[in-house]
Design a protein around this motif. Sequence first.
Motif, mmCIF file in Angstrom:
data_model
loop_
_atom_site.group_PDB
_atom_site.id
_atom_site.type_symbol
_atom_site.label_atom_id
_atom_site.label_comp_id
_atom_site.label_asym_id
_atom_site.label_seq_id
_atom_site.Cartn_x
_atom_site.Cartn_y
_atom_site.Cartn_z
ATOM 1 N N ILE A 129 45.174 75.023 89.386
ATOM 2 C CA ILE A 129 45.484 75.143 87.958
ATOM 3 C C ILE A 129 46.893 75.694 87.784
ATOM 4 O O ILE A 129 47.660 75.224 86.953
ATOM 5 N N LEU A 130 47.235 76.694 88.602
ATOM 6 C CA LEU A 130 48.562 77.295 88.478
ATOM 7 C C LEU A 130 49.649 76.261 88.748
ATOM 8 O O LEU A 130 50.617 76.160 88.005
ATOM 9 N N ARG A 170 58.039 85.084 84.740
ATOM 10 C CA ARG A 170 57.745 86.355 84.096
ATOM 11 C C ARG A 170 56.234 86.529 83.878
ATOM 12 O O ARG A 170 55.691 87.605 84.081
ATOM 13 N N LEU A 171 55.569 85.451 83.495
ATOM 14 C CA LEU A 171 54.121 85.535 83.285
ATOM 15 C C LEU A 171 53.409 85.878 84.588
ATOM 16 O O LEU A 171 52.505 86.712 84.615
ATOM 17 N N VAL A 172 53.819 85.200 85.679
ATOM 18 C CA VAL A 172 53.192 85.472 86.976
ATOM 19 C C VAL A 172 53.436 86.925 87.373
ATOM 20 O O VAL A 172 52.507 87.644 87.765
ATOM 21 N N ARG A 204 45.768 98.310 87.983
ATOM 22 C CA ARG A 204 44.390 98.752 87.744
ATOM 23 C C ARG A 204 43.517 98.646 88.983
ATOM 24 O O ARG A 204 42.330 98.943 88.952
ATOM 25 N N THR A 255 47.366 93.481 86.960
ATOM 26 C CA THR A 255 46.110 93.539 87.706
ATOM 27 C C THR A 255 46.211 94.554 88.832
ATOM 28 O O THR A 255 45.243 95.239 89.139
ATOM 29 N N SER A 291 40.266 80.895 96.164
ATOM 30 C CA SER A 291 39.505 80.671 94.929
ATOM 31 C C SER A 291 39.913 79.353 94.268
ATOM 32 O O SER A 291 39.369 78.992 93.233
ATOM 33 N N ARG A 292 40.854 78.657 94.849
ATOM 34 C CA ARG A 292 41.333 77.343 94.371
ATOM 35 C C ARG A 292 42.002 77.418 93.016
ATOM 36 O O ARG A 292 42.268 76.391 92.394
ATOM 37 N N VAL A 293 42.243 78.625 92.521
ATOM 38 C CA VAL A 293 42.881 78.737 91.217
ATOM 39 C C VAL A 293 44.310 78.207 91.305
ATOM 40 O O VAL A 293 44.930 77.839 90.307
ATOM 41 N N GLN A 332 58.242 79.044 91.588
ATOM 42 C CA GLN A 332 58.058 79.960 90.458
ATOM 43 C C GLN A 332 56.905 80.919 90.730
ATOM 44 O O GLN A 332 56.989 82.110 90.439
ATOM 45 N N LEU A 337 50.378 80.348 80.303
ATOM 46 C CA LEU A 337 51.043 79.474 81.274
ATOM 47 C C LEU A 337 51.231 78.079 80.697
ATOM 48 O O LEU A 337 52.167 77.371 81.049
ATOM 49 N N GLN A 378 57.657 81.179 83.138
ATOM 50 C CA GLN A 378 56.509 81.132 84.040
ATOM 51 C C GLN A 378 56.586 82.258 85.073
ATOM 52 O O GLN A 378 55.596 82.917 85.353
ATOM 53 N N ARG A 404 36.452 74.035 91.585
ATOM 54 C CA ARG A 404 36.739 74.939 90.475
ATOM 55 C C ARG A 404 37.645 76.056 90.928
ATOM 56 O O ARG A 404 37.569 76.510 92.055
ATOM 57 N N GLY A 405 38.481 76.543 90.040
ATOM 58 C CA GLY A 405 39.382 77.622 90.416
ATOM 59 C C GLY A 405 39.593 78.634 89.321
ATOM 60 O O GLY A 405 40.082 78.315 88.242
ATOM 61 N N LEU A 406 39.169 79.877 89.570
ATOM 62 C CA LEU A 406 39.410 80.992 88.651
ATOM 63 C C LEU A 406 39.693 82.214 89.505
ATOM 64 O O LEU A 406 39.326 82.255 90.677
ATOM 65 N N GLU A 411 44.118 84.944 98.011
ATOM 66 C CA GLU A 411 43.112 84.962 96.940
ATOM 67 C C GLU A 411 43.234 83.698 96.084
ATOM 68 O O GLU A 411 42.242 83.053 95.758
ATOM 69 N N GLU A 412 44.455 83.352 95.749
ATOM 70 C CA GLU A 412 44.660 82.160 94.914
ATOM 71 C C GLU A 412 44.271 80.893 95.651
ATOM 72 O O GLU A 412 43.760 79.948 95.072
ATOM 73 N N ARG A 429 51.292 89.319 85.374
ATOM 74 C CA ARG A 429 49.892 89.348 85.803
ATOM 75 C C ARG A 429 49.745 90.161 87.079
ATOM 76 O O ARG A 429 48.818 90.966 87.216
ATOM 77 N N TYR A 487 45.811 84.343 80.032
ATOM 78 C CA TYR A 487 46.842 84.045 81.031
ATOM 79 C C TYR A 487 47.060 82.533 81.162
ATOM 80 O O TYR A 487 48.195 82.054 81.129
#
Lengths: 301, 390
Positions: free
Chosen positions: B204-205, B8-10, B20, B17, B199-201, B213, A98, B6, A80-82, B195-196, B13, A94
């Motif tokens: 998805i990216l 621009r979105l990255v 803050r 983030t 967390s294995r995110v 990108q 994407l 893409q 899982r990845g978040l 971090e990416e 974010r 987000y």
Amino acid sequence: MLEFDGLVKTYGDNRVLDGVGFTVTPGQMFGFCGSNGAGKTTTMRIAMGLARADAGQVRWQGTPLTEVTRRRIGYMPEERGLYPKMKVAEQLVYFARLHGLAAAEATRAAEHWTERLGLADERDQRVEKLSLGNQQRVQLAAALVSRPDVLILDEPFSGLDPVGVDSLADALLEQCRRGVPVVFSSHQLDLVERLCDAVGILARGRIVASGTVSELRAAEAGRQLRVVVPDAPTGWAGAVPGVRVVSEQRGDTVLELAPGTDDQAVLAVALGTGRVAHFAWREPTLVELFREAVSDRAVAA
Amino acid sequence: MSAFGQVRLVAGREMSTRVRDKGFIVSSVVIVLLVVGLMVFQLVSGSQTQTSTIGVVGGSPQVEQALVRSGESVGVEVEVTELADEAAARQAVEDGAADAALLGATGDGPQVVVQDSSDDGASAIAESAVGALSVAQQLGEQGVDLQPAPAIDFVVLDPRADGDDTAVVVALLGVVVLYGLLILFGQFVAQGVVEEKSSRVVEILLSTMRPWQLLTGKIVGLGLLGLAQLITIAVIGVVGALALDVVSVPSAVIPTVVSVVAWFVLGYTFYAAVFAVAASLVSRQEDLGSVLTPTTLLLVVGFIVSIQAAQDPGSTLATVTSFVPGLSPLVMPVRMAAGEAAGWEIATAVLVDLAAIAVVVRIGGRVYSGALLRTSGKTKLREALAAERG
């Protein structure tokens, strides 16, 4: 139509996929089964562009998947990845963006799916503060939030409690009704049997069996008959021509009939021994089909 | 959506983030406070003039005026206290209540009392005051009316010399800020990459975009934030310094500040790319230190050389290092401020840096793609280059 065609993948000397191919039609729920290490995750990662196939391709509506068409696929990775420090709603917006949704649309979609999956109160929570079950729901929402044309989910049911399983199953069935082809892998074969229109069984890098569950049952070699005759002596069926006794325990007998053998002849012999409490073709469960499919090839190889 | 959509979105974010993030807020506030503090310190220490207390026995307004005037001429503020007699004068000097005491200023035998002969500041003021009084008195007796001397107009033959010194100091301060921001934002980039991965995110990216990108979005997003922070600091610094009169030559300050900002862009792009690529090789924050150390060392070397360059901008070391990619963003602004760098030298350094960035992004992009999806342990550089989305 989502087509996996002749996928081959080798890591070093290890040929993980050896010509994997199957087709998922729109609105079909396809269960992807196989032992650990059979190559399910690799197949899905190739579809998502996270691994490159040595040969073969994955096509959606006749054209090979590209960077852009993949954005229309909802994907749930096995690991899982978040973003742990990002808030739930923000994160979903987000991911939706994407995948090509406009800002306002993405916000609405994130609201809808958090509501739908029971995460309405957690919208402003950081993901790392959520329970594992809720993190799993967020993960699912991340796959669904972009209104995908295709869903590819790697072990989506693992780690869910029965209520979670039901709500996930409902959500997936709803997507199927929308005409979305859904592919998911699972070890929970009873779940696959209950939900899926079609099943593919992967073993040693190949699809060893695929089709609807009933097709698989029909294709199962040999036909098994369960006869319960409480008063019969042991070995009562041994003499019937074309019949092999698979198991026999106090009159509860499982027989395998060779092609062309008349089941009525078996019934006549059974009635000859006295009372017949049960006489029916035995439906193999998916678990048995799975074992059969996997072991067949093991012998052949 | 386009490829830049893409990116621009990255980038968006990353910025929203990070803005803050507690660490970022704290570091921003600390840096701004440091800049403001530095200026206040300059202001206070710069305006602090020497004062001297001189006791007078049998004085008059003329005596007091003469003492204050002669103090002014040597940049000392004189405070005059009236004392009763010689005994009181000796006592005051002994107690330290007065630095010197002047007795019988207008008489025939004026006397100056000091604690010891080394304190000649106060006594010199007293002496010249007595001299001036005497001259004025004699001229007055002759009937001469004194006119004040005409104001002098100074003609400076090398007006840049003073400005150069100011510019070098400003450049050095700029390099300190630049160094801090490079380290800070390089770390942000590296932490974000890990971090990416951890967390294995990243899976998805990367199913929605290509690695370049993601890399570009990350570097651009944090870079804009860093640039905004640097410009804020620069504006506060320049406006504050000019308003508070800490610096009197704006023409020496503004071009230097602009060059520091421009070099930040080059330096940041180089270091951010290297940091991101290095970070992509590991999967845990704990392992980050070991892969970042070589690059951090390069930054530290650049920083030390730039301090040395401020003292001797024409040295061979400073000249050579101002062309080396990674070092030039820290050294060149100092040489430029000192007026040591010719136009072609600056152009060459910029081109060399741009070329280095192109190479880093190209090779680094391959390493990044190859290593990003290998989420177990540490990936070797060679494996990553060979794998590239294996």
